[in-house]
Design a protein around this motif. Structure first.
Motif, mmCIF file in Angstrom:
data_model
loop_
_atom_site.group_PDB
_atom_site.id
_atom_site.type_symbol
_atom_site.label_atom_id
_atom_site.label_comp_id
_atom_site.label_asym_id
_atom_site.label_seq_id
_atom_site.Cartn_x
_atom_site.Cartn_y
_atom_site.Cartn_z
ATOM 1 N N PHE A 181 25.510 39.854 38.698
ATOM 2 C CA PHE A 181 26.936 39.804 39.415
ATOM 3 C C PHE A 181 27.897 40.250 38.595
ATOM 4 N N PRO A 182 28.226 39.301 37.248
ATOM 5 C CA PRO A 182 29.297 39.460 36.797
ATOM 6 C C PRO A 182 29.853 40.811 36.252
ATOM 7 N N LYS A 183 28.646 41.682 35.843
ATOM 8 C CA LYS A 183 28.762 43.042 35.538
ATOM 9 C C LYS A 183 28.914 44.068 36.656
ATOM 10 N N ILE A 184 28.503 43.818 37.548
ATOM 11 C CA ILE A 184 28.319 44.914 38.709
ATOM 12 C C ILE A 184 29.301 44.677 40.040
ATOM 13 N N VAL A 185 29.994 43.465 40.001
ATOM 14 C CA VAL A 185 30.952 43.317 40.969
ATOM 15 C C VAL A 185 32.308 44.397 40.889
ATOM 16 N N PRO A 186 32.611 44.704 39.633
ATOM 17 C CA PRO A 186 33.916 45.781 39.859
ATOM 18 C C PRO A 186 33.469 47.183 40.430
ATOM 19 N N TYR A 187 31.974 47.345 40.433
ATOM 20 C CA TYR A 187 31.569 48.699 40.865
ATOM 21 C C TYR A 187 31.365 48.804 42.432
ATOM 22 N N PHE A 188 31.318 47.700 42.998
ATOM 23 C CA PHE A 188 31.240 47.543 44.569
ATOM 24 C C PHE A 188 32.413 47.158 45.088
ATOM 25 N N ASP A 189 32.761 47.796 46.494
ATOM 26 C CA ASP A 189 33.845 47.165 47.277
ATOM 27 C C ASP A 189 33.506 46.196 48.076
ATOM 28 N N ARG A 190 32.246 46.277 48.604
ATOM 29 C CA ARG A 190 31.491 45.107 49.360
ATOM 30 C C ARG A 190 30.163 44.881 49.114
ATOM 31 N N PHE A 191 29.819 43.386 49.348
ATOM 32 C CA PHE A 191 28.623 42.962 49.157
ATOM 33 C C PHE A 191 28.094 42.521 50.600
ATOM 34 N N ASP A 230 26.282 30.186 47.103
ATOM 35 C CA ASP A 230 25.905 31.075 46.056
ATOM 36 C C ASP A 230 26.788 32.246 45.657
ATOM 37 N N PHE A 231 26.787 32.797 46.620
ATOM 38 C CA PHE A 231 27.530 34.034 46.647
ATOM 39 C C PHE A 231 28.801 33.999 46.224
ATOM 40 N N LEU A 232 29.563 32.852 46.784
ATOM 41 C CA LEU A 232 30.994 32.479 46.331
ATOM 42 C C LEU A 232 31.137 32.414 44.867
ATOM 43 N N ARG A 233 30.250 31.921 44.108
ATOM 44 C CA ARG A 233 30.201 31.715 42.866
ATOM 45 C C ARG A 233 30.534 33.022 41.866
ATOM 46 N N VAL A 234 29.840 33.937 42.304
ATOM 47 C CA VAL A 234 29.866 35.158 41.945
ATOM 48 C C VAL A 234 30.489 36.425 42.379
ATOM 49 N N ILE A 235 30.816 36.338 43.462
ATOM 50 C CA ILE A 235 31.506 37.401 44.124
ATOM 51 C C ILE A 235 32.914 37.032 44.815
ATOM 52 N N PRO A 236 33.964 37.541 44.540
ATOM 53 C CA PRO A 236 35.179 37.332 45.202
ATOM 54 C C PRO A 236 35.111 37.478 46.951
ATOM 55 N N LYS A 237 35.532 36.464 47.494
ATOM 56 C CA LYS A 237 35.274 36.151 49.008
ATOM 57 C C LYS A 237 35.756 37.418 49.803
ATOM 58 N N GLU A 238 36.754 37.896 49.335
ATOM 59 C CA GLU A 238 37.212 39.275 49.972
ATOM 60 C C GLU A 238 36.340 40.440 50.137
ATOM 61 N N LYS A 239 35.356 40.489 49.120
ATOM 62 C CA LYS A 239 34.390 41.529 49.048
ATOM 63 C C LYS A 239 33.064 41.391 49.741
ATOM 64 N N ILE A 240 32.908 39.864 50.237
ATOM 65 C CA ILE A 240 31.610 39.623 51.054
ATOM 66 C C ILE A 240 31.772 39.838 52.704
ATOM 67 N N ILE A 241 30.524 40.406 53.095
ATOM 68 C CA ILE A 241 30.417 40.698 54.424
ATOM 69 C C ILE A 241 29.143 39.789 54.765
ATOM 70 N N MET A 242 29.228 39.172 55.829
ATOM 71 C CA MET A 242 28.246 38.231 56.338
ATOM 72 C C MET A 242 26.922 39.261 57.223
ATOM 73 N N GLY A 243 25.845 39.359 56.854
ATOM 74 C CA GLY A 243 24.796 39.917 57.784
ATOM 75 C C GLY A 243 24.454 39.075 59.007
ATOM 76 N N VAL A 244 24.669 39.237 60.188
ATOM 77 C CA VAL A 244 24.455 38.376 61.346
ATOM 78 C C VAL A 244 23.201 39.203 62.341
ATOM 79 N N PRO A 245 22.254 38.398 62.579
ATOM 80 C CA PRO A 245 21.138 39.109 63.346
ATOM 81 C C PRO A 245 21.221 38.654 64.851
#
Length: 316
Positions: A181-191, A230-245
């Motif tokens: 994650f520390p290396k790939i976060v810059p290459y993705f707009d959203r997780f 866990d996600f918030l430790r390695v990904i900026p919150k503004e890049k996180i999308i929550m998947g809802v079933p």
């Protein structure tokens, strides 16, 4: 809402709706104006980097629906509403993923086809869904990072407005899989957190599909709260999308009266595990509140019913 007067809802969050190829018959019910983005799921990739158009001698079902006039018309309609369109590129087989990531030629082929798709269909985003099972060797992690960087650079060069998202499984931030994650976060707009199917089709007990808490209390093997901590430790919150079933799981169980009952083995004729729709959960008498039990940890209900002398549990 009159879509002609109000072409698009003002949303406070980026809301993605996934459109699986096996639910294309329901495309007439989709409301593009109520979503920020519609993602077509999806197109599988082969080990040589080519998107699969033929599987077992027949047109691959993902490609068949994607290449249909229905889908092309739907993309046009969606864009008219001001909603973004994206597509998921899928690899859920370790052998395929490893072959792809160890071959620069295969990676170049895949990236070239992604760029072509993006231009041809005027796509707003590309979603990568590489689901690796077990621990990944350092070589594959490094190769995925290199692939992500190259994909990012090529799309920036060829279609600079195109965004890239990565689907990640609930334990991805603590398991040794493909993602550094520390290396790939810059290459993705959203997780996109795949925070569902915690107890899926192969689970040996009937459990909630998306338990809110319970991991720290040793009730569930994992939960949503811990996933996003866990996600918030390695990904900026503004890049996180929550998947809802928006569905439930119906399973045949050994003891329907016991929460988290054991399920039958796959070899047993009584084995049954199936997704059940919101419509069924809403309408059938077996799932009315007076026949279900609320679970404070899962923050969802579970119901029981009997069919052909076999007990079932359904988590909503």
């Amino acid at each position: 809402m009159n879509a002609l007067v109000h072409p698009h809802t003002n949303l406070n969050k980026h809301v993605i709706g996934f459109l699986p190829y096996w639910r294309m018959d329901d495309i007439k019910y989709v409301r593009p104006e109520m979503l920020s983005e519609i993602n077509y799921f999806g197109l599988h990739v082969g080990s040589d980097g080519n998107l699969l158009k033929v599987t077992n001698g027949e047109t691959d079902p993902g490609w068949l629906q994607w290449d249909s006039e229905t889908m092309k018309d739907f993309i046009t309609k969606t864009h008219i509403y001001g909603t973004e369109v994206s597509v998921t590129i899928i690899s859920q087989n370790n052998d395929v993923t490893e072959s792809l990531l160890t071959s620069p030629t295969s990676q170049t082929t895949l990236i070239s086809q992604i760029v072509s798709l993006t231009k041809e269909h005027n796509l707003d985003s590309i979603n990568i869904d590489f689901e690796y099972q077990g621990e990944a060797e350092e070589e594959y992690k490094n190769n995925f990072t290199a692939f992500a960087k190259l994909l990012h650079e090529e799309l920036q060069k060829e279609t600079p407005k195109t965004k890239i998202s990565l689907s990640i499984m609930p334990r991805a931030a603590r398991s040794n899989d493909l993602f550094d994650f520390p290396k790939i976060v810059p290459y993705f707009d959203r997780f996109i957190g795949m925070s569902y199917d915690y107890y899926g089709t192969s689970a040996d007990v009937s459990g909630p599909g998306a338990p809110m808490i319970g991991f720290k209390e040793n009730k569930f093997f994992f939960d949503i709260e811990t996933t996003y901590e866990d996600f918030l430790r390695v990904i900026p919150k503004e890049k996180i999308i929550m998947g809802v079933p928006y569905y439930g799981w119906d399973r045949a169980v050994i003891d329907g009266s016991t929460v988290m009952s054991k399920t039958y083995q796959p070899s047993d004729d009584r084995n049954y595990a199936a997704v059940t729709s919101y419509g069924r959960l809403r309408d059938e008498v077996d799932f009315k509140p007076n026949k279900c039990t609320w679970d404070d940890y899962a923050q969802s209900s579970w119901c029981r019913y009997t069919k052909d002398d076999v007990e079932h549990q359904v988590w909503i």
